[in-house]
Design a protein around this motif. Structure first.
Motif: not given
Length: 363
Positions: A67-78, A101-108
């Motif tokens: 669900r694109p909109l819900s997924d975008l919200s989930a990535v931001e929340r994560l 996707l939420a961890l993009a750019g991090r070293r986690t």
């Protein structure tokens, strides 16, 4: 334990069964070790499994389908929830891809456990194929519940793939006698064949109904199916129309009661990883007839009769063979009780080792 591995975020999507119970077990065990544990997932999962009783729970709207909109919200929340974490351990393909996707750019460090295989086709199948490639590229470690899942993820380019350890929780002692269960389901000596499954496409229940048609020599067995799901109406309509010896029991909490009264556990699934009901049957010493898919063959060894998925004739033949041969049933029961099965400590030890091997995580 090094400070670097103290904060762990466990991520899951919608779950009503084994995945939720597994994450609950990991959250409790890791918290007891002194780690700061956050569980991130839909609010319904906290209501079902009580994550907030053992860890901090963060609501994240990870739905059961794209669900694109819900997924975008989930990535931001994560992205907010995982800030400062040293390890993120996602459970399921969608949860894993959204966490990546939420961890993009991090070293986690990112660990993804895949509990199920991709069975969808068409546009949904293509979307899930994309999610697999995201997980394969971004995850530091992919854990799988079956060999075919591991092969698929390696083909997608996953760098590190290993077996997941997903134990079933201990069975509660039976609350009723066999006679009491039989009085509910099948009085007398009628054989009871038990299936524990969500009433969904993956579980191959149309094959079970085909096999239930028989014919069977002597007393016709009762096929008892414990579980709920979207196919209930269609399954019940077919049972009624064809007069099949099948009862849909709905969701049941008395699994130990049902297992002790069953002549066998029947698993007709199109695919399974490390199904908890199979582990429960092994612990209870119940003979098993199952499809040779996913992680089942490795779990059961010589404690089950295996058939190809979707082959109702083979399933019916093995059921008839088991019913006609008490000695075979006894041998399978003995082999089931002797199978080595992982426990909670084995699962926690396995994730400790995985977390400790992540870049910069420490133990």
């Amino acid at each position: 334990m090094a400070e670097a591995a103290r904060r762990v975020v466990l991520v899951l999507g919608t779950s009503a069964g084994g995945v939720g119970r597994h994450v609950r077990m990991l959250a409790g065990g890791l918290a007891r070790e002194g780690r700061q544990v956050v569980v991130a997932g839909p609010a319904s999962t906290d209501e079902a499994f009580g994550f907030s009783e053992v860890a901090r729970f963060a609501e994240v709207p990870i739905s059961d389908r794209p669900r694109p909109l819900s997924d975008l919200s989930a990535v931001e929340r994560l992205r907010r929830v995982t800030s400062g974490a040293q390890v993120v351990h996602a459970h399921g393909l969608r949860a894993g891809a959204l966490a990546a996707l939420a961890l993009a750019g991090r070293r986690t460090g990112l660990v993804v456990t895949l509990h199920n295989a991709l069975t969808a086709t068409g546009a949904i199948g293509a979307i899930y194929g994309l999610l697999e490639r995201i997980v394969a590229k971004k995850a530091d470690q992919v854990l799988v519940v079956a060999p075919d899942l591991g092969e698929r993820m390696r083909a997608r380019g996953a760098r590190c793939v290993a077996d997941a350890v997903v134990p079933a929780p201990p069975l509660d002692p039976p609350g009723r006698t066999v006679a009491e269960v039989r009085a509910e389901l099948a009085p007398g000596d009628r054989p009871i064949l038990l299936t524990i499954a969500r009433l969904a496409q993956q579980k191959g229940l149309e094959t079970l109904l085909d096999a239930a048609r028989g014919p069977y020599a002597g007393v016709v067995p009762l096929f008892a199916v414990a579980g709920e799901g979207p196919l209930r109406g269609a399954l019940q309509a077919r049972i009624d129309a064809e007069g099949l010896p099948v009862r849909l029991l709905g969701d049941r909490a008395d699994v130990a009661d049902l297992l002790q009264a069953a002549g066998a556990l029947v698993v007709p699934s199109r695919w399974e990883g490390q199904p908890l009901n199979v582990q429960e049957a092994l612990r209870a010493g119940v003979p098993i007839i199952a499809t040779a898919v996913g992680g089942i063959p490795g779990m059961v060894g010589d404690a089950a009769l295996l058939v190809p998925p979707g082959d109702a004739a083979a399933l019916r033949r093995e059921i008839a063979r088991l019913l006609a041969d008490p000695g075979l049933a006894e041998r399978l029961s003995a082999a089931a009780g002797a199978r080595p099965l992982p426990d909670e400590e084995a699962a926690l030890r396995a994730v400790r080792e995985v977390y400790g091997a992540l870049p910069g995580a420490g133990r």
